[in-house]
Enzyme design. Structure first.
Site, PDB file in Angstrom:
ATOM      1  N   THR A  28       0.849  -1.367   0.107  1.00  0.00           N
ATOM      2  CA  THR A  28      -0.038  -0.029   0.057  1.00  0.00           C
ATOM      3  C   THR A  28       1.022   1.266  -0.009  1.00  0.00           C
ATOM      4  O   THR A  28       0.594   2.227  -0.639  1.00  0.00           O
ATOM      5  CB  THR A  28      -0.862   0.070   1.318  1.00  0.00           C
ATOM      6  N   SER A  77       1.913  -7.084  -0.668  1.00  0.00           N
ATOM      7  CA  SER A  77       2.606  -7.948   0.135  1.00  0.00           C
ATOM      8  C   SER A  77       1.935  -9.236   0.131  1.00  0.00           C
ATOM      9  O   SER A  77       2.522 -10.426   0.834  1.00  0.00           O
ATOM     10  CB  SER A  77       3.188  -7.416   1.498  1.00  0.00           C
ATOM     11  N   THR A 111       1.547  -4.128   4.372  1.00  0.00           N
ATOM     12  CA  THR A 111       1.303  -4.495   5.684  1.00  0.00           C
ATOM     13  C   THR A 111       0.541  -5.967   5.899  1.00  0.00           C
ATOM     14  O   THR A 111       0.588  -6.541   6.879  1.00  0.00           O
ATOM     15  CB  THR A 111       0.083  -3.639   6.378  1.00  0.00           C
TER      16      THR A 111
HETATM   17  N1  GLU Z   1      -2.075  -3.713   2.037  1.00  0.00           N
HETATM   18  C1  GLU Z   1      -1.841  -4.758   1.055  1.00  0.00           C
HETATM   19  C2  GLU Z   1      -0.215  -5.156   1.061  1.00  0.00           C
HETATM   20  O1  GLU Z   1       0.271  -5.593   2.109  1.00  0.00           O
HETATM   21  C3  GLU Z   1      -2.050  -4.225  -0.446  1.00  0.00           C
HETATM   22  C4  GLU Z   1      -3.510  -3.969  -0.624  1.00  0.00           C
HETATM   23  C5  GLU Z   1      -4.141  -4.877  -1.544  1.00  0.00           C
HETATM   24  O2  GLU Z   1      -3.730  -5.295  -2.378  1.00  0.00           O
HETATM   25  O3  GLU Z   1      -5.261  -4.457  -1.669  1.00  0.00           O
HETATM   26  O4  GLU Z   1       0.611  -4.908   0.083  1.00  0.00           O
END
Ligand code: GLU
Length: 347
Positions: A28, A77, A111
């Site tokens: 993100t 991630s 995250t």
């Molecule tokens: N928060 C996510 C991550 O860990 C990305 C969000 C998503 O893929 O919609 O990269």
């Protein structure tokens, strides 16, 4: 290992601008949203910036710090896999070898699996400079984004002499957490990470001052599973969640797929449901290392008779996803269940 920042060394660090490497992995933090309030489905934009480009969009974050951007990955991630952990750990070690003047490392990460990457790095790096993992809950180009705020706090943490020698740390929402205990507890809140039952090590104030309140417990010296020399890949280890009425189908399928280890994320205090227990015993008989864990956020599974009679190991107080990483590393060094048991509880 903490001595590098003390005495004359510390004076030398203070007399010049700190140099911090910022390694970008995506998440993100690096995703571009489609509009100001695109806080949920922003990945639909399909745009993830490399760390070089992203830093130029963030303006002067910390003019007193020399930032050395290093691109590693640009992906959500949810796409990080164990091969990425191996490559990232080796990248960090080689970066420090080639540039010993670096005072700290910041890794920007999605995250979703941030706590897993941080824990893998904590287990495999032997550095005394701060290694800080951070991310964001809202993309940098959305309203109220925490991306710049978290990176600024992570940079402050990476420069902080008080945080040297404490292993890999997670910085989110101005709180510093040890990689061992940090876990994501909220989908969208900015205060997304906690160390359940233990709380933060430190807080970072509005001026970037780090107030350290407690030290993490760390094993004395390096332990064998932390050495990645000769480790080309990590063995397959899976996590099986217990819930009311769960049967043996998933466990049998994993054994058939050749898994080397199963973490049983059991019903608190730490028991597999009746429908899965016989399958776990059968898995042990087929040579799979089975470890009993618990799905409770503040859970612990001590060694006890009902496990040992079935040949199942005790997981201690690591979360199932963190325990999986220790078992993956342990299996690169040992296969004897008694030796693996000792390794699991050493961390
Ligand atoms: N928060 C996510 C991550 O860990 C990305 C969000 C998503 O893929 O919609 O990269």
């Amino acid at each position: 290992m903490i001595g590098k920042a003390s005495g004359a060394g510390k004076a030398a660090i203070m007399s010049r601008r700190p140099r911090i490497a910022v390694i970008g992995t995506g998440g993100t933090f690096a995703m571009q949203a489609r509009h100001r309030f695109d806080w949920v489905e922003y990945s639909e934009s399909g745009v993830i910036l490399g760390i070089d480009h992203l830093l130029t969009t963030m303006g002067e974050l910390a003019p007193h710090i020399d930032i050395v951007p290093i691109g590693f990955r640009a992906l959500g991630s949810t796409g990080i896999v164990p091969a990425d952990w191996l490559a990232l750990s080796l990248l960090i070690t080689s970066t420090i070898d080639q540039d010993p003047s670096l005072d700290g490392i910041v890794i920007t990460h999605g995250t979703a699996t941030l706590e897993e990457t941080a824990w893998f790095l904590d287990l495999t790096l032997a550095l005394d400079i701060p290694v800080i993992v951070t991310g964001a809950q809202r993309p940098a180009n959305t309203e109220g984004s925490d991306a710049c705020v978290n990176l600024r706090a992570a940079l402050a943490a990476a420069c902080a002499p008080a945080l040297r020698g404490l292993g890999v740390l997670v910085v989110m929402d101005n709180v510093v957490l040890p990689a061992r205990d940090a876990t994501k507890v909220s989908s969208f809140e900015l205060a997304a990470f906690e160390a359940p039952g233990f709380g933060p090590l430190a807080r970072i104030d509005a001026q970037g001052q780090v107030a350290l309140r407690r030290l993490p417990v760390r094993p004395a010296g390096r332990l064998p599973i932390t050495d990645l020399a000769g480790v080309a890949s990590l063995p397959r280890v899976d996590v099986v969640l217990s819930y009311a009425g769960a049967d043996r189908i998933v466990i049998d399928a994993l054994v058939a797929a050749g898994t080397r280890g199963i973490i049983s994320a059991g019903l608190p205090p730490g028991r597999a449901g009746n429908g899965g227990r016989a399958a776990l015993v059968d898995a042990v008989a087929r040579g799979v290392i089975v470890v009993q864990s618990t799905r409770a956020a503040r859970g612990t599974v001590p060694m006890q008779r009902f496990l040992s009679v079935d040949g199942i190991l005790a997981g201690g107080d690591l979360s199932p996803q963190k325990l999986r990483i220790v078992l993956m590393l342990a299996l690169t060094r040992a296969s004897d269940p008694d030796v693996v048991q000792q390794m699991l509880l050493a961390y």
